[in-house]
Every structure is written in structure tokens, then in C-alpha cells.
Design an enzyme around this catalytic site. Structure first.
Site, mmCIF file in Angstrom:
data_model
loop_
_atom_site.group_PDB
_atom_site.id
_atom_site.type_symbol
_atom_site.label_atom_id
_atom_site.label_comp_id
_atom_site.label_asym_id
_atom_site.label_seq_id
_atom_site.Cartn_x
_atom_site.Cartn_y
_atom_site.Cartn_z
ATOM 1 N N GLU A 275 0.835 -1.210 0.000
ATOM 2 C CA GLU A 275 0.000 0.000 0.000
ATOM 3 C C GLU A 275 0.868 1.258 0.000
ATOM 4 O OE1 GLU A 275 -2.426 0.121 3.446
ATOM 5 O OE2 GLU A 275 -3.748 -1.525 2.829
ATOM 6 N N ARG A 292 -1.845 -11.222 2.224
ATOM 7 C CA ARG A 292 -2.983 -12.114 1.903
ATOM 8 C C ARG A 292 -3.529 -11.723 0.542
ATOM 9 N NH1 ARG A 292 -4.815 -7.692 4.860
ATOM 10 N NH2 ARG A 292 -6.535 -6.634 3.847
HETATM 11 C C1 MV4 Z 1 -1.668 7.463 6.697
HETATM 12 C C2 MV4 Z 1 -2.470 8.433 6.075
HETATM 13 C C3 MV4 Z 1 -1.985 9.719 5.972
HETATM 14 N N1 MV4 Z 1 -0.758 10.028 6.469
HETATM 15 N N2 MV4 Z 1 -0.454 7.795 7.165
HETATM 16 C C4 MV4 Z 1 -4.990 4.064 6.881
HETATM 17 C C5 MV4 Z 1 -4.845 2.628 7.294
HETATM 18 C C6 MV4 Z 1 -3.527 2.240 6.802
HETATM 19 N N3 MV4 Z 1 -3.617 1.770 5.425
HETATM 20 C C7 MV4 Z 1 -2.721 3.499 6.885
HETATM 21 N N4 MV4 Z 1 -3.678 4.534 6.620
HETATM 22 C C8 MV4 Z 1 -3.292 5.804 6.406
HETATM 23 N N5 MV4 Z 1 -2.088 6.181 6.857
HETATM 24 C C9 MV4 Z 1 -0.012 9.057 7.046
HETATM 25 N N6 MV4 Z 1 1.206 9.376 7.516
HETATM 26 C C10 MV4 Z 1 -3.738 8.032 5.571
HETATM 27 C C11 MV4 Z 1 -4.128 6.711 5.736
HETATM 28 C C12 MV4 Z 1 -5.410 6.311 5.178
HETATM 29 C C13 MV4 Z 1 -6.585 6.794 5.730
HETATM 30 C C14 MV4 Z 1 -6.537 7.610 6.831
HETATM 31 C C15 MV4 Z 1 -7.711 8.084 7.344
HETATM 32 C C16 MV4 Z 1 -8.934 7.737 6.772
HETATM 33 C C17 MV4 Z 1 -8.976 6.897 5.704
HETATM 34 C C18 MV4 Z 1 -7.806 6.392 5.169
HETATM 35 C C19 MV4 Z 1 -7.826 5.512 4.080
HETATM 36 C C20 MV4 Z 1 -6.656 5.031 3.561
HETATM 37 C C21 MV4 Z 1 -5.423 5.434 4.118
#
Ligand code: MV4
Length: 451
Positions: A275, A292
């Protein structure tokens, strides 16, 4: 090649795995809880074993019951699907110890990527860009405040044992750091039994772009391009698409190669997803690696012309990948997946279990429905609310979008509420139509929709 495979899952993904196994000439063993005795995958499997009562902890998470079912039926391999034991390092190791092939990576690879702070460190070592963050765990609120002062607010406090948005807290102001830091550690301890946290600068208005990779047991690996999963609600993906509408071929190649470097660094075997957060041209940052096959894999299958589950089974049997990176070339066409959940979008998406009283499935060129639903099926309250996936393919994004609108209009599910009205509305939004949705869109824009 295996002669018999046990599918340690339920619902649409159990049926999905069963279909690929059957096409490979492999006998299939289904497992089911007492709530799932009438499940379509139970009926279609060559053999079926009841592994316990409805609660997941007593059935689909019951490792000894699953191993016993595999031994009792002579299954040589176990496919975990997604969720349940799919990313459980101990189960991967237990299968190995029992001489049963786990269709997935080693426990060690699962452990590394399951610890989000260790995964970030592995990514840095493999040369992937990461968002500015603390080097490893942060022990005190004072250290956290020092990091945030240097990096600049807002920051995210993330649980090392978390992932998928679980155990994440946003801090916008120094005054709230101490309380948010304490709350994040308490939440992580309660949710994961591990209160370790780390910090990252918050990247706002970014897209969630993830790369599908698959590696064989001989050091070979290919990138199956990317998916844009930005249409999420409270970290639950609702719509995914492949390819994204933002990457250039050069970025696609660069990010795919980076994803494969990370996989190689942990001797990865099988299908995996890396991701990234994408904030604009050349601004992509590693977030997490999922070890997965994911719910949304069908949109990748559509643009690659490849059966990812069959490839998982093949590489687990020691066969080389069916396709080379050169043969894959560039993505062909465009695909969307709409997650049909038994939830009520008019009532804060609360679960809506019940009995399906009417069920009409869309079809036609470029339309795929992955589901275990049948007329009269019971949707039990014990498990995840996703009951079907509608995947629509077209040679262009516009064609796939038109096909998605048409298929959603045809799709009839009565007896429970579903997310279909949400999808119909989402496809009318200019931001969705022009491909500019970011991870904050649904929370910021769709919260007050009247559906
Ligand atoms: C982040 C981010 C923004 N800045 N990290 C969400 C779960 C995991 N995939 C990590 N995620 C994120 N990490 C930084 N430094 C934004 C996400 C993010 C997200 C955050 C809030 C609401 C929805 C989201 C959907 C995908 C990723």
C-alpha cells in the site's frame, strides 16, 4: 500439484477459492460453522466439515479444528482466504509444522509485515520512500511532541500492532499530544495486546494506491499493477478500481519495482499487496504491506487477464508463475469493484442481517458478481457484512463506469438493506467521475447524503 485443498474460510471468498481449485483439478474440502451449514460453498465442495458453533473464535479462528479437518480429510494444503487466519503467523507456522502447505507466505514474513513499525523499517531498507516518521517506537508523550514539533503538525500516532486504520489517532495541536498519546497506547494495548506506537506526519488529501504482487518459490515475482482504494468509510473500502486514474506508466513501473523489492527483502512467497499513499506526481510513500489475497483482487484479474487465486495455488505447489512481467505489459482496460454490504447507508451503515427475500443478479459483458448469496439465504449476524462484490470491466474507465451504473440499477437484493444506494449516488459525484477522490472524501463529503 495438490490433490486436495481445504478452504479455511466462508462466504464469497470460500466459493472463489473453491472455483479455482476445481478448475485446477484439485479436490476441495469446505469448513463451516453451524450457522453456515446451508452455505453455497458447503454444497459445492467435494467434502465439508463442521468445525464448530457460529462465533468465529469457535469456528473459523479455531486453528486446531481446522488442522484436524485437514488431517481427517487428507488435505495437503490450506487456503486461508482473507480475514480470519489469513495473516496469522502462528497458523502459517502450525501448518508447516503439521506438513500441510499454507497457501501464503511464511510466518516470519507475516510477522514482519504485521508489525507496522517493522514493516516501515523493512521498507526504508529496501529503498522505498516513507512519510516522515519516528525511527521505530516512540516511548513517551514528550518524545512524541518533539517529533511533531520537528515534522510539523498534524501527525498520526499509529499502533505498531495495528493496521488497516485500527489504532490510529490524529493530533493537530501540541496541547492535545499528551492526552492523545496516552489514549493511543491504551487503545493499542486493549485492541492488540501491544501498546507500542510510532508517529508519522499526516499526509492529507492523498490517494490510497496499492500494488498487487505475486512471487513464486524460485525468486520470481511480478507486479500486477495498482488499485485505487480511496473510496473508503471508516477504513472500510467501498469501491476499488484498477488501474488508478493518476499514475503514469513510469510511476507504475517504479512503484511496482519498489513493491517487488520489499517482497524480496522478506523472501516473500505468494500474493501480496503493498500500500502507498499517493499525494501527486512522484509523491508516493509506503504505508503497509498486506500478506494475503485481498477482497478487491478481481479488479486486478480483470485488467491482467489472470486468475490470482489459481496463481497462489500454483506457486504454493512449487510451479513458476504463469506470466512474465514482459507479457503483462501495461494494464488492459479498466475495472471497478463495488462492495455490496448488508448495511443500511441510511442509518450510518449499521449492519442489516436477515433473510434474502428477492435476489436478481446483474449480468452481461464485463459484469462479474462474486457472492455466496442465493434466494432465501440467511445473512447471519456473526460475520463480516459484505455479501457480494460487483466487478465491472470496460476497455476505458468511462465504459467501465457506464457498465457499473447499469449493473447497479439491475442488482436487486430485498429482505436486507445494502450499500447499493450508496454506490449509485457515488457514481454521480463529479469527484468520482473525474477520479480525484482521496481517502478523506467519503467522511468529508458523503456524511450528510440523503440516499
Ligand atoms: C496514513 C495516512 C496519511 N498520512 N499515514 C490508513 C490505514 C492504513 N492503510 C494506513 N492509513 C493511512 N495512513 C499518514 N502518515 C492516511 C491513511 C489512510 C486513511 C486515513 C484516514 C482515513 C482513511 C484512510 C484511508 C486510507 C489510508
Amino acid at each position: 500439484m495438490f490433490s486436495k485443498l481445504l478452504i479455511a474460510n466462508r462466504g464469497e471468498v470460500a466459493l472463489r477459492v473453491l472455483r479455482s481449485a476445481r478448475e485446477l483439478g484439485i479436490a476441495t474440502v469446505a469448513v463451516y460453522s453451524t450457522a453456515d451449514a446451508e452455505g453455497l460453498w458447503v454444497k459445492l465442495a467435494d467434502e465439508a466439515v463442521c468445525i464448530g458453533p457460529a462465533p468465529s473464535t469457535q469456528s473459523y479462528l479455531n486453528q486446531s479444528a481446522i488442522i484436524a479437518a485437514a488431517k481427517g480429510t487428507g488435505a495437503e494444503a490450506i487456503h486461508p482466504g482473507y480475514g480470519f487466519l489469513a495473516e496469522n503467523a502462528a497458523f502459517s507456522d502450525l501448518c508447516a509444522a503439521e506438513g500441510i502447505k499454507f497457501i501464503g507466505p511464511t510466518g516470519a514474513a507475516i510477522l514482519t509485515m504485521g508489525n507496522k513499525s517493522a514493516a516501515r523499517l523493512a521498507a526504508v531498507r529496501a529503498g522505498l520512500p516513507v512519510v516522515p516518521g519516528s525511527d521505530g517506537a516512540v516511548e513517551s508523550a514528550a518524545d512524541a511532541a518533539r517529533f511533531a514539533e520537528a515534522a510539523g503538525y498534524p501527525v498520526l500516532i499509529k499502533a505498531s500492532a495495528g493496521g488497516g486504520g485500527k489504532g490510529m489517532r490524529r493530533v493537530d495541536d501540541p496541547a492535545e499530544m499528551a492526552s492523545q498519546f496516552a489514549a493511543a497506547k491504551a487503545e493499542a494495548a486493549a485492541a492488540f495486546g501491544d501498546d507500542t506506537v510510532y508517529l508519522e506526519k499526516l499526509l492529507e488529501h492523498a490517494k490510497h494506491i496499492e500494488f498487487q504482487i505475486i512471487c513464486d518459490a524460485h525468486g520470481g515475482g511480478v507486479s500486477l499493477f495498482e488499485r485505487d482504494c480511496s473510496t473508503q468509510r471508516r477504513h472500510q473500502k467501498l469501491i476499488e478500481e484498477a488501474p488508478s486514474s493518476v499514475l503514469t506508466p513510469a510511476e507504475r513501473e517504479e512503484m511496482g519495482a519498489a513493491a517487488l523489492r520489499l517482497a524480496a527483502a522478506v523472501d516473500y512467497e505468494g500474493a501480496g499487496t503493498v500500500e502507498f499513499l499517493y499525494a501527486g506526481p512522484g509523491q508516493y510513500y509506503f504505508m503497509e504491506m498486506n500478506t494475503r489475497v485481498q477482497v478487491e483482487h478481481p479488479v486486478t484479474e480483470a485488467i491482467c487477464g489472470l486468475d490470482i487465486v489459481a496463481e497462489q495455488i500454483r506457486v504454493a505447489a512449487g510451479l513458476p508463475l504463469s506470466v512474465t512481467q514482459a507479457e503483462l505489459g501495461q494494464p488492459r482496460g479498466h475495472a471497478f469493484e463495488f462492495r455490496i454490504n448488508a448495511e443500511d447507508p441510511r442509518a450510518d451503515f449499521r449492519p442489516s442481517p436477515g433473510t434474502i427475500t428477492r435476489y436478481v443478479v446483474p449480468g452481461g459483458y464485463g459484469v462479474r458478481v462474486d457472492t455466496a448469496l442465493t434466494q432465501g439465504a440467511q445473512i447471519p449476524p456473526y460475520y463480516d457484512s459484505m455479501v457480494a462484490k460487483l466487478i465491472c470491466f470496460g476497455l476505458s474507465r468511462a465504459e467501465a463506469l457506464a457498465r457499473g451504473r447499469r449493473a447497479l440499477e439491475e442488482f436487486i437484493i430485498e429482505g436486507v438493506e445494502t450499500t447499493i444506494p450508496f454506490h449509485v449516488k457515488m457514481l454521480q459525484q463529479p469527484a468520482f467521475i473525474d477520479g480525484s477522490v482521496t481517502t478523506d472524501y467519503v467522511e468529508e463529503q458523503a456524511g450528510d447524503w440523503s440516499l
